[in-house]
Design a protein around this motif. Sequence first.
Motif, PDB file in Angstrom:
ATOM      1  N   GLU A  25       0.848  -1.197   0.000  1.00  0.00           N
ATOM      2  CA  GLU A  25       0.000   0.000   0.000  1.00  0.00           C
ATOM      3  C   GLU A  25       0.885   1.249   0.000  1.00  0.00           C
ATOM      4  N   LEU A  58      -2.672   8.530  -9.745  1.00  0.00           N
ATOM      5  CA  LEU A  58      -3.287   7.356  -9.095  1.00  0.00           C
ATOM      6  C   LEU A  58      -3.889   6.413 -10.134  1.00  0.00           C
ATOM      7  N   TYR A  59      -4.457   6.971 -11.194  1.00  0.00           N
ATOM      8  CA  TYR A  59      -5.039   6.135 -12.250  1.00  0.00           C
ATOM      9  C   TYR A  59      -3.941   5.309 -12.907  1.00  0.00           C
ATOM     10  N   LYS A  88      -2.806   2.552 -10.577  1.00  0.00           N
ATOM     11  CA  LYS A  88      -3.782   1.463 -10.415  1.00  0.00           C
ATOM     12  C   LYS A  88      -3.837   0.586 -11.665  1.00  0.00           C
ATOM     13  N   PRO A 116      -2.117  -3.338 -10.571  1.00  0.00           N
ATOM     14  CA  PRO A 116      -3.460  -3.563 -10.015  1.00  0.00           C
ATOM     15  C   PRO A 116      -3.459  -4.352  -8.711  1.00  0.00           C
ATOM     16  N   LYS A 146      -1.680  -3.796  -6.091  1.00  0.00           N
ATOM     17  CA  LYS A 146      -1.361  -2.996  -4.903  1.00  0.00           C
ATOM     18  C   LYS A 146      -2.387  -1.877  -4.710  1.00  0.00           C
ATOM     19  N   LYS A 147      -2.330  -1.239  -3.518  1.00  0.00           N
ATOM     20  CA  LYS A 147      -3.320  -0.189  -3.216  1.00  0.00           C
ATOM     21  C   LYS A 147      -2.649   1.180  -3.135  1.00  0.00           C
ATOM     22  N   PHE A 148      -3.331   2.186  -3.667  1.00  0.00           N
ATOM     23  CA  PHE A 148      -2.777   3.545  -3.705  1.00  0.00           C
ATOM     24  C   PHE A 148      -3.786   4.539  -3.147  1.00  0.00           C
ATOM     25  N   TYR A 149      -3.281   5.432  -2.284  1.00  0.00           N
ATOM     26  CA  TYR A 149      -4.146   6.431  -1.664  1.00  0.00           C
ATOM     27  C   TYR A 149      -3.565   7.819  -1.909  1.00  0.00           C
TER      28      TYR A 149
END
Length: 306
Positions: A232, A242-243, A246, A250, A252-255
């Motif tokens: 993350e 972020l796009y 992602k 795909p 992993k997580k992105f904030y």
Amino acid sequence: MSKNSRELVSEINRLREEKNAIILAHNYQRPEIQDIADFVADSLALSIKARETDADVIVLCGVDFMAETAAIINPDKRVLLPDLSAKCPMAMMLSSDELLRYKEKYPEAGVVLYINSSAETKAYADCICTSANPIKVVNSMDSDTVIFGPDRNLAYYVSERTDKRIIPVPEHGICPTHHQLSMDDVATAMKRYPNAELVVHPETIPEVQEMANEIASTEGMVRYCRDSDAREFIIGTENGILYKLKVNIPEKKFYSCSELMICPSMKMITLQKLRDSLLEERYLIEVPENIALKARRSIERMLELS
Ligand code: 13P
Ligand code: SF4
């Protein structure tokens, strides 16, 4: 996707082929622009791609200095920017007059300018850099003192990693989107996502840079997040990245660090404007040859180093 968007996409595809055009998009562009582009990347990779392409027309989905750079290194190609108001405010913060004043004050200093600068100022630089290579470029200067602009936050990042004396010009050059990201914003995001690594752009303020696990250009961020063992990430740059993250990673997580991390200029390019740009061949970016000739030298010097 709406019927209108589908029609625009097929028209863009037809025009791209008909005109032997290439669509280059920056990592901050809207998702639908990233999806239709031939190549999506950071400023350095976009300029390398612009130099290598054998297309007749380059449509630059990004901001003014990116299209200007592509035009300077491609005098025989038609370079289009779909919206002339897509201007980087940071690039406007340094004038040639101010740069010349600094050159007079520090006659022995080399001049390194961030690619986010005007063509006029690039003509007075010894070498250009992007956020992907500033240390390599600064260390390649013969002088011990280097005038560096227009971003004072990037100047800080470099000054911490080189023995050269860095003189920021202008004193207060910044990116409004990155500079507003506060330590509080970052601390809140870190509290919310305690297992995430923090990855920020060097245009953020020094205090935010000091909090980060990694500081990188937008393309450097993609590489770092792909290779890191972490699953993350909190991302401290314009939210358009972020796009890209992602889509490319795909698993992993992105904030986002903050919902305010939007660059209005980067969002000006739409499918409609891209279609109109290809159809009408607008807006043609032309740099006067006396400026382009000198600016080309400083850009080419960076490309050779890269
Ligand atoms: P990158 O070259 O890292 O993509 O950055 C460009 C930019 O404008 C950052 O705000
Ligand atoms: Fe310029 Fe900042 Fe926008 Fe990048 S994010 S184009 S530096 S205003």
